[in-house]
Design a protein around this motif. Structure first.
Motif, short mmCIF file in Angstrom:
data_model
loop_
_atom_site.label_atom_id
_atom_site.label_comp_id
_atom_site.label_asym_id
_atom_site.label_seq_id
_atom_site.Cartn_x
_atom_site.Cartn_y
_atom_site.Cartn_z
N HIS A 28 -10.77 -8.15 2.23
CA HIS A 28 -9.69 -8.75 1.44
C HIS A 28 -8.89 -7.71 0.69
O HIS A 28 -7.68 -7.84 0.51
CB HIS A 28 -10.28 -9.79 0.47
CG HIS A 28 -10.80 -11.00 1.16
ND1 HIS A 28 -11.57 -11.95 0.55
CD2 HIS A 28 -10.68 -11.40 2.45
CE1 HIS A 28 -11.90 -12.89 1.43
NE2 HIS A 28 -11.36 -12.56 2.58
N PHE A 29 -9.57 -6.65 0.28
CA PHE A 29 -8.89 -5.54 -0.39
C PHE A 29 -7.84 -4.92 0.55
O PHE A 29 -6.70 -4.67 0.18
CB PHE A 29 -9.92 -4.50 -0.84
CG PHE A 29 -9.33 -3.17 -1.23
CD1 PHE A 29 -8.71 -3.01 -2.47
CD2 PHE A 29 -9.42 -2.08 -0.37
CE1 PHE A 29 -8.19 -1.77 -2.83
CE2 PHE A 29 -8.89 -0.85 -0.73
CZ PHE A 29 -8.27 -0.70 -1.97
N PHE A 30 -8.25 -4.71 1.81
CA PHE A 30 -7.34 -4.08 2.78
C PHE A 30 -6.26 -5.04 3.27
O PHE A 30 -5.11 -4.64 3.44
CB PHE A 30 -8.12 -3.57 3.99
CG PHE A 30 -8.85 -2.29 3.73
CD1 PHE A 30 -8.17 -1.15 3.31
CD2 PHE A 30 -10.23 -2.20 3.92
CE1 PHE A 30 -8.84 0.04 3.08
CE2 PHE A 30 -10.90 -1.01 3.69
CZ PHE A 30 -10.21 0.11 3.28
N LYS A 215 -18.55 11.69 2.32
CA LYS A 215 -17.46 11.80 1.34
C LYS A 215 -17.30 10.50 0.58
O LYS A 215 -17.63 9.43 1.09
CB LYS A 215 -16.14 12.12 2.05
CG LYS A 215 -16.04 13.56 2.49
CD LYS A 215 -14.69 13.81 3.13
CE LYS A 215 -14.65 15.21 3.73
NZ LYS A 215 -13.74 15.28 4.87
N ILE A 216 -16.74 10.61 -0.64
CA ILE A 216 -16.45 9.42 -1.44
C ILE A 216 -15.02 9.00 -1.14
O ILE A 216 -14.14 9.86 -1.00
CB ILE A 216 -16.61 9.75 -2.95
CG1 ILE A 216 -18.09 10.06 -3.24
CG2 ILE A 216 -16.13 8.60 -3.82
CD1 ILE A 216 -18.37 10.48 -4.66
N ASN A 217 -14.77 7.70 -1.02
CA ASN A 217 -13.42 7.22 -0.75
C ASN A 217 -12.51 7.43 -1.94
O ASN A 217 -12.89 7.18 -3.08
CB ASN A 217 -13.47 5.73 -0.38
CG ASN A 217 -14.11 5.52 0.96
OD1 ASN A 217 -13.56 5.88 2.00
ND2 ASN A 217 -15.31 4.96 0.96
N GLN A 220 -6.58 5.86 -1.98
CA GLN A 220 -5.89 5.51 -0.75
C GLN A 220 -6.86 5.67 0.41
O GLN A 220 -7.27 6.79 0.73
CB GLN A 220 -4.71 6.47 -0.53
CG GLN A 220 -3.57 6.26 -1.52
CD GLN A 220 -2.80 4.99 -1.25
OE1 GLN A 220 -2.64 4.59 -0.10
NE2 GLN A 220 -2.34 4.34 -2.31
N VAL A 221 -7.25 4.55 1.02
CA VAL A 221 -8.21 4.62 2.11
C VAL A 221 -7.60 3.97 3.35
O VAL A 221 -7.01 2.89 3.26
CB VAL A 221 -9.52 3.86 1.77
CG1 VAL A 221 -10.57 4.10 2.85
CG2 VAL A 221 -10.05 4.28 0.42
N HIS A 222 -7.71 4.65 4.49
CA HIS A 222 -7.27 4.05 5.75
C HIS A 222 -8.40 3.13 6.22
O HIS A 222 -9.55 3.56 6.28
CB HIS A 222 -7.02 5.17 6.77
CG HIS A 222 -6.36 4.69 8.01
ND1 HIS A 222 -6.97 3.80 8.88
CD2 HIS A 222 -5.14 4.95 8.52
CE1 HIS A 222 -6.12 3.56 9.87
NE2 HIS A 222 -5.02 4.25 9.68
#
Ligand SMILES: [Zn+2]
Length: 263
Positions: A28-30, A215-217, A220-222
């Protein structure tokens, strides 16, 4: 996973210090622009080993925590082992382990041919390993565990041809959809990503894909390149905290260097 007590300690720590979110919330976030709570953390398990059902599920239920399990569809309802375990079975733990690392650089066809050759070794009976069944997966789904896609046979996606990638996703999606599982949520086997594999994922309508890049997100995450940190059930709490801080990958090369100096 086997260390139940340590795993429960990890869950309690995570619950006290983070907002544990479900993959639906992330979806839902994306795609629906909803907000995530502060310090969001998603719990995922790769491969779908039977021990997740036996040991992790009761504790996730006890603490009422959502999680996502990425399964290898060709193994469901079978006694087929994971391919890396099979190599160790035939070559012995040490040599097998070395070989697995070597094979991760091979083209997929070469890996498949090597396994076929190993299996033709008639001195050893075929290796058998109990895998999760559809009804166990459904039970997990009913307890708040999302069952998602980790390919059909767990090849390394950066070593596959377009045709191989398409076949992997067509088969895994079909099988997961048949059981009403989350076919469109994917974790790269071994985390291996490539431009070609991402293009094929898109063409197969995969909505989210998770890496294995320690890695930590960032903000801005694809959605097809979601970073992940790695820990297992035996990771001690002090180390888990270090991993979660993002310092783990920075500190590790230093301790390695120190180790070398000491020798
Ligand atoms: Zn995997």
């Amino acid at each position: 996973m086997k260390d139940r007590a340590n795993f429960e300690g990890q869950l309690i720590y995570l619950k006290q210090n983070y907002s544990i979110v479900s993959i639906d919330q992330l979806n839902h976030f994306f795609y629906k622009n909803t907000k995530l709570p502060k310090k969001p953390l998603l719990i995922t398990f790769d491969d779908g080993d039977i021990s997740v059902y036996e040991n992790a599920l009761p504790l996730l239920k006890k603490h009422n925590l959502p999680a996502t399990l990425f399964v290898v569809t060709d193994l469901i309802n079978s006694h087929k082992p994971f391919w890396w375990d099979e190599i160790e079975y035939y070559l012995g733990k040490e040599d097998g382990n070395k070989k697995v690392w070597e094979i991760k650089n091979w083209k997929n066809k070469q890996r498949e041919d090597f396994l076929t050759k190993l299996r033709s070794n008639l001195d050893k009976p075929a290796m058998k390993y109990p895998q999760l069944t559809t009804s166990q997966l459904k039970e997990m789904q009913d307890s708040g565990i999302t069952i998602a896609n980790h390919s059909h046979t767990h090849p390394l996606f950066n070593k596959c041809t377009r045709e191989e990638l398409e076949e992997e996703l067509t088969k895994s999606k079909e099988q997961l959809q048949d059981s009403n599982f989350s076919a469109d949520i994917f974790a790269y086997p071994n985390g291996n990503h490539s431009e070609l594999s991402e293009a094929v994922l898109k063409s197969k309508n995969i909505k989210m894909a998770l890496l294995f890049d320690h890695k930590i997100n960032k903000n801005q995450v694809h959605p097809l390149q979601i970073s992940r940190l790695a820990a297992n059930d035996t990771t001690p709490l002090w180390k888990l905290k270090l991993i979660l801080s993002g310092w783990h990958t920075k500190v590790l090369p230093i301790t390695r260097t120190l180790g070398k100096l000491r020798k």
